[in-house]
Enzyme design. Structure first.
Site, mmCIF file in Angstrom:
data_model
loop_
_atom_site.group_PDB
_atom_site.id
_atom_site.type_symbol
_atom_site.label_atom_id
_atom_site.label_comp_id
_atom_site.label_asym_id
_atom_site.label_seq_id
_atom_site.Cartn_x
_atom_site.Cartn_y
_atom_site.Cartn_z
ATOM 1 N N LYS A 199 0.864 -1.186 0.000
ATOM 2 C CA LYS A 199 0.000 0.000 0.000
ATOM 3 C C LYS A 199 0.901 1.236 0.000
ATOM 4 O O LYS A 199 1.634 1.476 0.956
ATOM 5 C CB LYS A 199 -0.931 0.017 1.207
ATOM 6 N N ASP A 220 -3.425 -2.268 12.626
ATOM 7 C CA ASP A 220 -3.449 -3.000 11.355
ATOM 8 C C ASP A 220 -3.979 -4.407 11.581
ATOM 9 O O ASP A 220 -3.606 -5.063 12.560
ATOM 10 C CB ASP A 220 -2.048 -3.073 10.748
ATOM 11 N N HIS A 274 -1.799 3.495 15.833
ATOM 12 C CA HIS A 274 -0.984 4.530 15.199
ATOM 13 C C HIS A 274 -1.849 5.413 14.315
ATOM 14 O O HIS A 274 -2.978 5.083 13.987
ATOM 15 C CB HIS A 274 0.165 3.914 14.398
#
Length: 332
Positions: A199, A220, A274
């Site tokens: 990505k 994630d 994050h």
């Protein structure tokens, strides 16, 4: 449906103020949630003696869920090559980029995209991206890969080969840190069928970066995410109730522990929360590769890490089911 691209808006919109849909609620704005000063993330050399390396990575995984690695096997020239072809793609004319447009609403996740929201109240992130699977070969669709620049495929495939070696080493070290044989995590995640997903994140200059986010706070869903950024800072990780800014370190690999390792470790290692900030003057870019199990893989706490004194903290399910729940905000 025509999608408004953030890069085009930044380049041609003659913006002096941020459009309302990008302005975060007050409690999310960078101006109100500044990173703590004087704290730095772990930086670990892969040249450390083996036992020290296992200990350092285990400590980083349990205390941070995040660390940088240096002295890995990927050359600076190859990292620069990957960044160069990604940057060239985003410099193409808009119409050329749109040839590769994805459509997540129909399940077509691969390709050129802009993060959309599911409801009118939600805020939009200041980001365009390019997403595609880079291995295993059986899952790769080269029709999705950019034809321009011509070297995109060759450089990206070479990077994938090198990154697979680094990923295998990290999974071995992380396994050993859990007191397991080195092969356990990789095997549990699908072995040769582990998916590597590229990505490329593109955050254009933003007129009011103190009000916006490139990517909102999240973990994630991968097992690991291995990222290289350009020199423009913006990544922040959550630690002990504060945001910590991650400084740029040339040629380091930024390693995020993802949800699947948190589950497999039964919570010993944490998936790192994050976010990404944006910049008023400069374009920030990052190249993230998600290491994820195949959809049919069944992921749950490893039996070796569960006993009467430490019962399973997570349910066991296919990765496909995990993804569905995460995408749709359904509790796991």
């Amino acid at each position: 449906m025509e999608v408004e691209r953030v890069q085009a808006l930044a380049q041609y919109g003659n913006l002096h103020e941020l459009p309302e849909k990008f302005i975060r609620p007050a409690h999310e704005r960078p101006e109100n949630t500044r990173a703590i000063e004087g704290v730095t993330v772990p930086v670990i050399s892969l040249l450390l003696p083996h036992d020290n390396l296992v200990d350092e990575i285990s400590k980083a995984c349990s205390e941070w869920g995040f660390f940088l690695i240096t002295d890995h096997s990927i050359s600076a020239a190859l990292i620069q090559g990957v960044q160069g072809v990604g940057k060239e793609f985003f410099e193409l004319p808009q119409g050329e980029k749109e040839r590769y447009a994805n459509d997540p609403s129909t399940g077509k996740f691969e390709g050129y995209g802009t993060k959309m929201t599911k409801n009118a109240e939600a805020k939009v992130e200041w980001i365009d991206y390019y997403f595609h699977v880079i291995s295993p070969a059986s899952k790769v669709n080269y029709e999705i890969w950019p034809n321009t620049p011509p070297s995109y495929r060759e450089v990206t495939e070479k990077y994938n080969v090198e990154l697979l070696e680094v990923t295998d080493k990290l999974l071995q070290l992380i396994s050993e840190g859990l007191g397991l044989e080195g092969k356990v995590l990789r095997s549990s995640l699908g072995g040769e069928e582990i998916e590597m997903e590229m990505k490329i994140n593109m955050y254009p200059p933003c007129p009011q970066p103190e009000l916006a986010l490139g990517v909102e706070p999240h973990t994630d869903m991968s097992a690991l995410t291995i990222l290289v950024p350009n020199e423009v800072p913006g990544l922040q990780v959550w630690k002990d109730g504060n945001w910590v800014a991650v400084n740029y370190l040339p040629n380091a690999l930024f390693v995020h522990v993802g949800d699947q390792i948190e589950v497999l470790s039964n919570g010993k290692y944490k998936s790192v929360l994050h976010r990404s900030l944006v910049n008023k003057e400069s374009t920030r870019m990052s190249w993230a590769v998600f290491c994820a199990p195949p959809h049919e893989a069944i992921i749950g706490p490893l039996p070796q890490l569960v006993d009467d004194g430490n019962p399973a903290k997570y349910s066991t399910k296919t990765f496909a089911e995990f993804r569905h729940r995460k995408f749709n905000g359904i509790p796991q």
